[in-house]
Design an enzyme around this catalytic site. Structure first.
Site, PDB file in Angstrom:
ATOM      1  N   GLY A  55       0.853  -1.190   0.000  1.00  0.00           N
ATOM      2  CA  GLY A  55       0.000   0.000   0.000  1.00  0.00           C
ATOM      3  C   GLY A  55       0.881   1.229   0.000  1.00  0.00           C
ATOM      4  CB  CYS A  82       5.287  -4.306   0.261  1.00  0.00           C
ATOM      5  SG  CYS A  82       6.064  -2.720  -0.027  1.00  0.00           S
ATOM      6  CE1 TYR A  83       1.204   1.189   5.289  1.00  0.00           C
ATOM      7  CE2 TYR A  83      -0.486  -0.509   5.488  1.00  0.00           C
ATOM      8  CZ  TYR A  83       0.026   0.726   5.854  1.00  0.00           C
ATOM      9  OH  TYR A  83      -0.627   1.484   6.783  1.00  0.00           O
ATOM     10  CG  HIS A 169       5.638  -5.991  -4.283  1.00  0.00           C
ATOM     11  ND1 HIS A 169       4.380  -5.797  -3.768  1.00  0.00           N
ATOM     12  CD2 HIS A 169       6.336  -4.862  -4.003  1.00  0.00           C
ATOM     13  CE1 HIS A 169       4.314  -4.596  -3.212  1.00  0.00           C
ATOM     14  NE2 HIS A 169       5.489  -4.016  -3.337  1.00  0.00           N
ATOM     15  CD  GLU A 171       2.633  -8.729  -5.065  1.00  0.00           C
ATOM     16  OE1 GLU A 171       3.407  -9.467  -4.418  1.00  0.00           O
ATOM     17  OE2 GLU A 171       2.379  -7.554  -4.732  1.00  0.00           O
ATOM     18  CG  ASP A 227     -16.032 -11.304 -19.755  1.00  0.00           C
ATOM     19  OD1 ASP A 227     -15.108 -12.132 -19.891  1.00  0.00           O
ATOM     20  OD2 ASP A 227     -15.835 -10.121 -19.430  1.00  0.00           O
ATOM     21  CE  LYS A 370     -11.744 -11.017 -20.892  1.00  0.00           C
ATOM     22  NZ  LYS A 370     -12.994 -10.238 -20.924  1.00  0.00           N
TER      23      LYS A 370
END
Ligand code: XMP
Length: 514
Positions: A55, A82-83, A169, A171, A227, A370
């Site tokens: 964040g 992180c944060y 991070h 991710e 979708d 997605k």
């Protein structure tokens, strides 16, 4: 669905959705909640693990997002990123300060100690850092397990309590072994079995839809996009002819697209449902005649869609459910999931029709990202060409024709775009480029063809690479491919004598032309 679940608590980090997607790649279901979600709600969800995101704030400042200490005392494994890592230390009695050196970018992290988080991770591993605060002192009972040249606490753990804090991070793909770390957390530390798979999702959803719908009727606006097509496939498998799909061909689709949709979902297709195709081309062209202003065009196309859809709905009569192809990023970005500001409301064409007589909304893809929607589509047997279809804007070619839309111009851009797509596919670039299409400029210029002077339109080719469609770079298409496209368009498409390639990035440009 009785699904093992990991929860991401979002502190406003830009990678919140990425964290959840990576966890799901480990076959573990994951949902994002704002840090404002109270602890009782979190407890009630019985998560197998909790991840705190990054964040933009400093956790030691008074108004910064925080979380009650109880979160770390539930006996549920927690991973702070992180944060989230800094907050964990801050709340549990460590110290976080402004770092003497800001770390940003790919950084070598040295793993000093064996840790369940770093099983099978190299001793020195490249990770993505982005922080100006740092953990100067870990909380009591935490052990430092990794560092970098500028950051004494790149990772810390309290193994007994299953609390893990990492400054970088995992991710982000730049963290080379990040997925392995997240896998270690969710599968080993949290003990998730990894039951989140698209074949299970499809099976379970079919059962759930049947339960929810009973013998009710469902209406779906099918656009031919990924979708709504996958939603149609899923609903059809669950409830067959109780589903009616209305497909509005507004005459602004790509070449042959209307027929392709009909082939898959129409009477001769593989799905059991009621399929209504409305050929509204002329109606749209009439409404759009003489209109040049982009926003006005968008508005007309959106409103007209609603009118056509309503007319069809009236013919069908009251239904129990209106189905929508909403997907998880729509939910998160609408501010219903994570902490991100409301970026856009659901962008399903033009909003909800006002006068359709339905009792409830059903959104069978609401939990999916997605890439998961695509996997579910393949599971359902929807053809690859449809499942991997590029994002196509609701207003269609209407915003790829600069200025007034006419039937003639639609034909020109359809033909040019079909040639472009064909050549890109032949060059093996179709899955490598984020989004690409031809647009019709409003410019006419002088040319010469044979011995004849021409005064014709210019086609613009667009191709961009993008991660999130918020920013984009022009794709580097080999010159010979562009030349081939140019020469085919000029030779094969009547009314075109010039072809441009658009080099503009976003920002300052947008991906579409209007
Ligand atoms: P822009 O032009 O804003 O496009 O850079 C970003 C992405 O969004 C798509 N797009 C739309 N999608 N309705 C949609 O469903 C719209 O009105 C619309 N406008 C743009 C565009 O194709 C690109 O992928």
């Amino acid at each position: 669905m009785d699904q093992e679940k990991v929860i991401v608590i979002d502190f406003g980090g830009q990678y919140n959705q990425l964290v959840a997607r990576r966890v799901r790649e480990c076959n573990v279901y994951c949902e994002i909640y704002s840090y404002r979600t109270d602890i009782e709600t979190i407890k009630a969800m019985q998560p197998k693990g909790i991840i705190l995101t990054g964040g933009p704030n400093s956790c030691y400042e008074a108004d910064s997002p925080t979380y009650t200490r109880e979160l770390f005392e539930l006996g549920i494994p927690v991973l702070g990123l992180c944060y989230g890592a800094q907050l964990m230390m801050h709340v549990l009695g460590g110290k976080v300060e402004k770092a003497p050196v800001r770390e940003y970018g790919k950084t070598e992290v040295v793993v000093d100690q064996a840790s369940p988080l770093f099983t099978d991770v190299s001793e020195k591993t490249i990770c993505w850092m982005s922080h100006f605060d740092y953990i100067s002192k870990t909380a009591p009972d935490f052990k430092i397990v990794a560092h970098t040249a500028d950051c004494p606490v790149a990772a810390a753990e309290n193994k007994e309590k299953n609390l893990y804090a990492i400054q970088f991070h995992p991710e982000v793909l730049h963290t080379q072994e990040g997925t392995k770390m997240l896998y270690n957390f969710v599968r080993s530390v949290c003990g998730c079995a990894g039951t989140w798979r698209m074949d299970h999702f499809v099976e379970n959803s079919i059962l759930e839809i049947r339960k929810k719908v009973g013998d009710g009727k469902v209406l779906l606006a099918l656009s031919g996009g990924v979708d709504s097509s996958v939603a149609a496939g899923l609903l059809s498998k669950a409830i067959g002819k109780q589903l009616t799909c209305v497909f509005v061909d507004h005459g602004l689709l790509r070449k042959d697209e209307g027929d392709e949709v009909e082939q898959v979902f129409g009477a001769n297709g593989q799905f059991d449902l009621n399929f209504i195709r409305v050929n509204a081309q002329e109606r749209y062209y009439k409404k759009l005649a003489g209109v040049e202003e982009p926003e006005r065009k968008r508005k007309i196309i959106g409103e007209e869609f609603i009118r056509v859809f309503e007319e069809e709905a009236k013919k069908i009569g009251a239904v129990d459910f209106l189905a929508q192809g909403t997907i998880y990023p729509d939910v998160v970005e609408s501010g219903l999931g994570g902490e991100s500001a409301v970026i856009k409301s659901h962008h399903n064409v033009g909003g909800l029709p006002d006068y359709v007589d339905f009792k409830e909304i059903i959104e069978p893809l609401r939990d999916l990202f997605k890439d998961e929607v695509r996997k579910a589509g393949l599971e359902l047997g929807i053809p690859e060409a449809l499942v991997f279809r590029q994002p196509f804007p609701g207003p269609g070619l209407g915003i790829r024709i600069i200025g007034e839309v006419t039937a003639e111009k639609v034909k020109i851009v359809q033909e040019a775009d079909a040639i472009y797509r064909e050549e890109i596919a032949k060059a093996g670039l179709d899955r490598a480029i984020g989004q690409y299409f031809a647009a019709l400029t409003n410019m006419r210029s002088v040319g010469v063809m044979g011995d004849e002077r021409t005064y014709d339109y210019a086609v613009a080719l667009r191709a961009v690479n993008t991660v999130d469609f918020m920013t984009a770079e022009a794709a580097e298409i080999p010159f010979e491919v562009l030349q081939k496209v140019m020469s085919r368009i000029i030779n094969e498409v009547k009314g075109v004598n010039r072809v441009f390639y658009d080099l503009t990035s976003k920002p300052p440009g947008t991906i579409e032309f209007e």
